[in-house]
Design a protein around this motif. Structure first.
Motif, PDB file in Angstrom:
ATOM      1  N   SER A 103     -17.299 -29.372  14.556  1.00 25.84           N
ATOM      2  CA  SER A 103     -17.588 -30.641  13.879  1.00 25.84           C
ATOM      3  C   SER A 103     -17.721 -30.433  12.375  1.00 25.84           C
ATOM      4  CB  SER A 103     -18.880 -31.245  14.453  1.00 25.84           C
ATOM      5  OG  SER A 103     -19.201 -32.446  13.822  1.00 25.84           O
ATOM      6  N   LEU A 104     -18.408 -29.387  11.966  1.00 24.99           N
ATOM      7  CA  LEU A 104     -18.605 -29.089  10.547  1.00 24.99           C
ATOM      8  C   LEU A 104     -17.268 -28.828   9.848  1.00 24.99           C
ATOM      9  CD1 LEU A 104     -20.550 -28.490   8.186  1.00 24.99           C
ATOM     10  CD2 LEU A 104     -20.625 -26.127   8.996  1.00 24.99           C
ATOM     11  N   VAL A 105     -16.435 -28.017  10.462  1.00 24.44           N
ATOM     12  CA  VAL A 105     -15.120 -27.714   9.876  1.00 24.44           C
ATOM     13  C   VAL A 105     -14.288 -28.989   9.763  1.00 24.44           C
ATOM     14  CG1 VAL A 105     -12.923 -26.500  10.259  1.00 24.44           C
ATOM     15  CG2 VAL A 105     -15.087 -25.299  10.601  1.00 24.44           C
ATOM     16  N   GLY A 106     -14.270 -29.779  10.825  1.00 22.19           N
ATOM     17  CA  GLY A 106     -13.493 -31.018  10.809  1.00 22.19           C
ATOM     18  C   GLY A 106     -14.003 -32.013   9.788  1.00 22.19           C
ATOM     19  N   ALA A 107     -15.324 -32.104   9.639  1.00 22.87           N
ATOM     20  CA  ALA A 107     -15.900 -33.018   8.646  1.00 22.87           C
ATOM     21  C   ALA A 107     -15.494 -32.598   7.234  1.00 22.87           C
ATOM     22  CB  ALA A 107     -17.420 -33.061   8.784  1.00 22.87           C
ATOM     23  N   CYS A 108     -15.523 -31.303   6.972  1.00 27.85           N
ATOM     24  CA  CYS A 108     -15.106 -30.794   5.650  1.00 27.85           C
ATOM     25  C   CYS A 108     -13.625 -31.062   5.404  1.00 27.85           C
ATOM     26  CB  CYS A 108     -15.392 -29.302   5.544  1.00 27.85           C
ATOM     27  SG  CYS A 108     -17.133 -28.870   5.506  1.00 27.85           S
ATOM     28  N   VAL A 109     -12.813 -30.816   6.420  1.00 24.45           N
ATOM     29  CA  VAL A 109     -11.375 -31.060   6.281  1.00 24.45           C
ATOM     30  C   VAL A 109     -11.120 -32.537   5.996  1.00 24.45           C
ATOM     31  CG1 VAL A 109      -9.182 -31.115   7.565  1.00 24.45           C
ATOM     32  CG2 VAL A 109     -10.633 -29.080   7.648  1.00 24.45           C
ATOM     33  N   TYR A 110     -11.829 -33.415   6.686  1.00 20.00           N
ATOM     34  CA  TYR A 110     -11.624 -34.850   6.453  1.00 20.00           C
ATOM     35  C   TYR A 110     -12.086 -35.253   5.058  1.00 20.00           C
ATOM     36  CZ  TYR A 110     -11.759 -39.873   6.867  1.00 20.00           C
ATOM     37  OH  TYR A 110     -11.566 -41.211   6.641  1.00 20.00           O
ATOM     38  N   LEU A 121      -3.381 -39.330   7.477  1.00 14.81           N
ATOM     39  CA  LEU A 121      -3.049 -37.928   7.701  1.00 14.81           C
ATOM     40  C   LEU A 121      -4.317 -37.077   7.764  1.00 14.81           C
ATOM     41  CD1 LEU A 121      -0.861 -35.794   8.049  1.00 14.81           C
ATOM     42  CD2 LEU A 121      -0.755 -35.607   5.552  1.00 14.81           C
ATOM     43  N   ALA A 122      -5.278 -37.375   6.889  1.00 15.07           N
ATOM     44  CA  ALA A 122      -6.555 -36.649   6.898  1.00 15.07           C
ATOM     45  C   ALA A 122      -7.285 -36.844   8.225  1.00 15.07           C
ATOM     46  CB  ALA A 122      -7.428 -37.099   5.730  1.00 15.07           C
ATOM     47  N   VAL A 123      -7.266 -38.067   8.735  1.00  7.50           N
ATOM     48  CA  VAL A 123      -7.898 -38.349  10.028  1.00  7.50           C
ATOM     49  C   VAL A 123      -7.234 -37.530  11.129  1.00  7.50           C
ATOM     50  CG1 VAL A 123      -8.175 -40.122  11.827  1.00  7.50           C
ATOM     51  CG2 VAL A 123      -8.719 -40.668   9.458  1.00  7.50           C
ATOM     52  N   LEU A 124      -5.913 -37.568  11.185  1.00  4.89           N
ATOM     53  CA  LEU A 124      -5.181 -36.870  12.242  1.00  4.89           C
ATOM     54  C   LEU A 124      -5.382 -35.359  12.177  1.00  4.89           C
ATOM     55  CD1 LEU A 124      -1.871 -38.950  12.224  1.00  4.89           C
ATOM     56  CD2 LEU A 124      -3.754 -39.049  13.887  1.00  4.89           C
ATOM     57  N   ILE A 125      -5.318 -34.810  10.978  1.00  6.47           N
ATOM     58  CA  ILE A 125      -5.512 -33.367  10.821  1.00  6.47           C
ATOM     59  C   ILE A 125      -6.930 -32.970  11.223  1.00  6.47           C
ATOM     60  CG2 ILE A 125      -5.670 -31.487   9.133  1.00  6.47           C
ATOM     61  CD1 ILE A 125      -3.352 -32.853   7.619  1.00  6.47           C
ATOM     62  N   SER A 126      -7.909 -33.720  10.783  1.00  6.50           N
ATOM     63  CA  SER A 126      -9.309 -33.411  11.092  1.00  6.50           C
ATOM     64  C   SER A 126      -9.573 -33.471  12.588  1.00  6.50           C
ATOM     65  CB  SER A 126     -10.247 -34.380  10.381  1.00  6.50           C
ATOM     66  OG  SER A 126     -10.042 -34.325   9.006  1.00  6.50           O
ATOM     67  N   ILE A 127      -9.107 -34.538  13.214  1.00  3.65           N
ATOM     68  CA  ILE A 127      -9.304 -34.677  14.664  1.00  3.65           C
ATOM     69  C   ILE A 127      -8.618 -33.543  15.406  1.00  3.65           C
ATOM     70  CG2 ILE A 127      -8.661 -36.120  16.645  1.00  3.65           C
ATOM     71  CD1 ILE A 127      -9.386 -38.556  14.943  1.00  3.65           C
ATOM     72  N   ALA A 128      -7.397 -33.215  15.007  1.00  3.51           N
ATOM     73  CA  ALA A 128      -6.667 -32.135  15.665  1.00  3.51           C
ATOM     74  C   ALA A 128      -7.393 -30.796  15.514  1.00  3.51           C
ATOM     75  CB  ALA A 128      -5.251 -32.038  15.091  1.00  3.51           C
ATOM     76  N   ILE A 129      -7.920 -30.529  14.333  1.00  2.00           N
ATOM     77  CA  ILE A 129      -8.624 -29.261  14.098  1.00  2.00           C
ATOM     78  C   ILE A 129      -9.888 -29.171  14.940  1.00  2.00           C
ATOM     79  CG2 ILE A 129     -10.007 -28.028  12.366  1.00  2.00           C
ATOM     80  CD1 ILE A 129      -7.804 -28.725  10.336  1.00  2.00           C
ATOM     81  N   ILE A 130     -10.658 -30.257  14.998  1.00  2.00           N
ATOM     82  CA  ILE A 130     -11.889 -30.238  15.790  1.00  2.00           C
ATOM     83  C   ILE A 130     -11.563 -30.017  17.266  1.00  2.00           C
ATOM     84  CG2 ILE A 130     -13.880 -31.592  16.570  1.00  2.00           C
ATOM     85  CD1 ILE A 130     -13.776 -32.994  13.791  1.00  2.00           C
ATOM     86  N   ILE A 131     -10.597 -30.764  17.777  1.00  2.00           N
ATOM     87  CA  ILE A 131     -10.222 -30.608  19.187  1.00  2.00           C
ATOM     88  C   ILE A 131      -9.727 -29.195  19.449  1.00  2.00           C
ATOM     89  CG2 ILE A 131      -8.575 -31.344  20.959  1.00  2.00           C
ATOM     90  CD1 ILE A 131      -8.782 -34.180  19.751  1.00  2.00           C
TER      91      ILE A 131
END
Length: 151
Positions: A103-110, A121-131
């Motif tokens: 969650s922390l990594v994905g929040a930072c990426v977003y 694109l930021a949403v999709l990348i963040s969600i993909a990374i968290i999953i």
């Protein structure tokens, strides 16, 4: 929000009925249900993390990195904590430490992705990374290092 609540209620009823009908063979079914539940949990963690960061930005904290990211993580892991408490289970965040890290990594990426990329694109990348982090951590049983204070 009404369709979301209706979908949630229908899903809960469907799972209850399916579990009730399969209660005699629940041992085999439970394993499959845990695997399916893990996928849905990863998606929920990802989506709610991004929503938390976005809501912090909408509330005027879009330039406050620490606050926005903390809100994302709290929103992301909060639902899982409530779920686990309601079913009388130790929350994942206390046993699967990579859960909060994903969650922390994905929040930072977003947070930074919105600055450098298109928001979608930021949403999709963040969600993909968290999953991805969440499912890989489950698959390979990743754990954060622990310090044994007794030794």
């Amino acid at each position: 929000s009404t369709p979301i609540l209706l979908l949630t209620a229908l899903t809960a009823v469907a799972v209850f009925i399916l579990s009730y009908r399969k209660r005699k063979s629940f041992g085999d079914f439970k394993k499959r249900l845990e695997i399916i539940n893990n996928y849905f949990d990863a998606v929920g963690l990802a989506v709610f993390t991004v929503i938390g960061v976005e809501k912090a930005a909408e509330a005027g904290f879009g330039s406050h990195f620490v606050f926005a990211v903390c809100m994302g993580v709290l929103t992301g892991v909060g639902g899982g904590v409530l779920r686990d408490v309601f079913v009388d289970r130790t929350p994942y965040i206390f046993t699967k430490h990579v859960y909060a890290v994903a969650s922390l990594v994905g929040a930072c990426v977003y947070f930074f992705g919105k600055i450098y990329f298109d928001k979608t694109l930021a949403v999709l990348i963040s969600i993909a990374i968290i999953i991805l982090i969440r499912l890989l951590a489950t698959r390979f049983r990743w754990q954060l290092p622990k310090i044994d204070l007794e030794k």
